[in-house]
Each structure stands twice: as C-alpha cells, then as structure tokens.
Design a protein around this motif. Structure first.
Motif, PDB file in Angstrom:
ATOM      1  N   ALA A 239     -11.639   5.949  14.948  1.00 21.05           N
ATOM      2  CA  ALA A 239     -10.910   4.853  14.311  1.00 21.05           C
ATOM      3  C   ALA A 239     -10.851   3.639  15.238  1.00 21.05           C
ATOM      4  CB  ALA A 239      -9.502   5.308  13.937  1.00 21.05           C
ATOM      5  N   PHE A 240     -10.652   3.890  16.518  1.00 22.71           N
ATOM      6  CA  PHE A 240     -10.575   2.810  17.507  1.00 22.71           C
ATOM      7  C   PHE A 240     -11.890   2.040  17.568  1.00 22.71           C
ATOM      8  CE2 PHE A 240     -10.921   1.030  21.759  1.00 22.71           C
ATOM      9  CZ  PHE A 240      -9.659   0.506  22.007  1.00 22.71           C
ATOM     10  N   VAL A 241     -13.007   2.766  17.673  1.00 16.96           N
ATOM     11  CA  VAL A 241     -14.293   2.079  17.832  1.00 16.96           C
ATOM     12  C   VAL A 241     -14.759   1.482  16.512  1.00 16.96           C
ATOM     13  CG1 VAL A 241     -15.871   4.037  17.414  1.00 16.96           C
ATOM     14  CG2 VAL A 241     -16.525   2.230  18.993  1.00 16.96           C
ATOM     15  N   ALA A 242     -14.415   2.098  15.384  1.00 19.22           N
ATOM     16  CA  ALA A 242     -14.783   1.517  14.088  1.00 19.22           C
ATOM     17  C   ALA A 242     -14.101   0.167  13.898  1.00 19.22           C
ATOM     18  CB  ALA A 242     -14.420   2.471  12.961  1.00 19.22           C
ATOM     19  N   SER A 243     -12.844   0.072  14.312  1.00 20.08           N
ATOM     20  CA  SER A 243     -12.141  -1.207  14.244  1.00 20.08           C
ATOM     21  C   SER A 243     -12.773  -2.215  15.192  1.00 20.08           C
ATOM     22  CB  SER A 243     -10.659  -1.013  14.585  1.00 20.08           C
ATOM     23  OG  SER A 243      -9.956  -2.224  14.501  1.00 20.08           O
TER      24      SER A 243
END
Length: 276
Positions: A239-243
């Motif tokens: 989720a962190f890297v997708a954002s």
C-alpha cells in the motif's frame, strides 16, 4: 534515542529515487532512524540515462560496516551488492549484528535492464544471504535467477519460483509481480513455506515507478521493525509503495520517480489479500 534503527547496505542513486536515498526516506516516514553503508556510487548519462556503477573499495566498505554495527541496528536491509566480495562482507556484518530482522532485496539489474550486473552474485546470494534472510523481496527477473529458472510470467510459475527460493532458507518470500503478471491487477505473491497469498492493487495507467523496488523492500523492513506480522507487513508495504507510485512525478524525459511520503501526506491505496 527512542527510535528504532535500520541499517541499509546499499548503493547511491544520484536522482534520489532509488538506492539508499529511497531507503532512508522510507525509514523516516515510518518513524525509524535510518543509516547506510555504501556499496556503490551510481550515476546516469544525462542523454541516455544509462547507469554508470562504481564500486566502493572494500576497505572503505569495511570501515563503514564497523561503524554501522557499533550503532546496534534493530534491522538490516540490503540493496545493491555488486559482487561476491561485497556479498560476503554484508553476510558477515549481518551475522555479527544483533539485528532481529534481515530484509534481503536481491538487486541484480538496473532499472530498464534485464542483464544481471555480475552473474557470480546469484550463487553468492543463494549461499550467503538467502539462508539468513527474514524475508527476500525479488522482482520477477530476480526471482527467476534465484530459483534457477526462466523469468516467471504466470502465477503458477511465480509459485514454483517461490518454493525453490524458500528451499535456500529464508523465512518468507514475496515476489513482486506488479503489473507484469498475466492478471488484471497489480499482483505480488507472498509465501511462508506452507501457504501462498496474493496481494492485489489496481493497475495504474501512468506509473512513476523509479525507486519502487527499493521503497517496497524498505517499507517491508520498516514494518517488520515496527512489529507488524509478516503478511500484514508486506500488505502495508505494498500500500505504501502503490501510493508512492500513484503520486510520483516525472523527473526528466527519461525517468519518473516515486513520492516516498505519499502514503502519509496524500492518501492510501487499497490492497486486498487473498489465499492463492
């Protein structure tokens, strides 16, 4: 100092998107204290963006590692380890440290290239780093090399690669399929030695993904350090890297970089976890 500490053994990226810069930015955004022992200095040709990789002398790396271990990191993460000697130094340092976790990002190629920087590193990684890894985070090309098979292209091939990699000794394997697998969503696959889980997010029409791999592994390292359970740590990292990818920006005509603080500053991205 109340912050927990994470050491990254990695290379530079003068553009600031990947390498130790991505790691330290990510650690900071997870309220951790990050520091680095440099293995390589990497620059890019402004006209072609081809990578120029310069190795840090071993004696200089040894001195950095001596200092870094004296700071008692809670977690160690690795990035670019350009040759067998550097891999051995990293392995020795990890074993000497009192770190609870070792997150192994098996960087083998530069962005946009499928040619392994040094073919000898694969064997060394298998023998010296996989057996001591808490979790290993390869992309598809790296997974194929570590597993001794062709680059996986399907979910079943990724599962086969994960099983082969797991046999070398890491506690957990997560293979970054991203948008390259033959599925409708951006898919990463997690394996704990018994069960497989798919981590799904929407594919992005326009992706600024330079530094995404380093950022993902650094987020995994951060989440382990902060006490998340393994699958939850990987889910939160995705989720962190997708954002970071979704809210990245175009740096120049050659590259678009992720925004490392997007998850906390701009917004989250939904990630679904399903048994495979």
């Amino acid at each position: 100092m109340t912050q927990k500490k994470v050491l990254t053994i990695a290379g530079t990226d003068v553009s600031g998107g990947a390498g130790y810069a991505a790691d330290v930015k990510t650690f900071e955004d997870h309220d951790l204290y990050g520091f680095c022992a440099l293995t390589t200095i990497v620059s890019m040709d402004p006209n072609t963006w081809s990578h120029r990789v310069h190795h840090v002398p071993l004696e200089v790396l040894d001195e950095q590692l001596e200092t870094a271990l004296s700071l008692s990191p809670n977690t160690v993460k690795t990035g670019m380890l350009p040759n067998e000697d550097v891999i051995s130094r990293a392995s020795e340092a990890i074993k000497k440290s009192d770190a609870e976790f070792f997150i192994f990002d098996p960087v083998m190629v530069c962005k946009g290239d499928d040619t392994v920087l040094n073919p000898g590193v694969v064997d060394s990684m298998q023998k010296e780093l996989l057996p001591i890894s808490t979790i290993v985070t390869p992309n598809l090309v790296e997974a194929g090399n570590l597993a001794g098979m062709k680059t996986p292209k399907t979910v079943e091939e990724v599962k086969e690669a994960a099983k082969k990699i797991y046999e070398y000794g890491p506690k957990y394997v997560v293979i970054k399929g991203g948008t390259d697998l033959q599925v409708d969503e951006a898919l990463d696959i997690f394996y704990d030695g018994e069960s497989f889980y798919g981590l799904y997010a929407d594919k992005l029409e326009k992706a600024y993904n330079h530094g995404a791999g380093c950022t993902f592994a650094a987020a995994v390292a951060s989440n382990f350090t902060n006490g998340l359970e393994p699958l939850e740590a990987v889910k939160a990292a995705k989720a962190f890297v997708a954002s970071a990818i979704k809210h990245g920006s175009q740096m120049n005509e050659h590259v678009g970089v992720v925004r490392h603080n997007a998850y906390n500053k701009v917004g989250t991205v939904d990630v679904q976890v399903k048994p495979l």
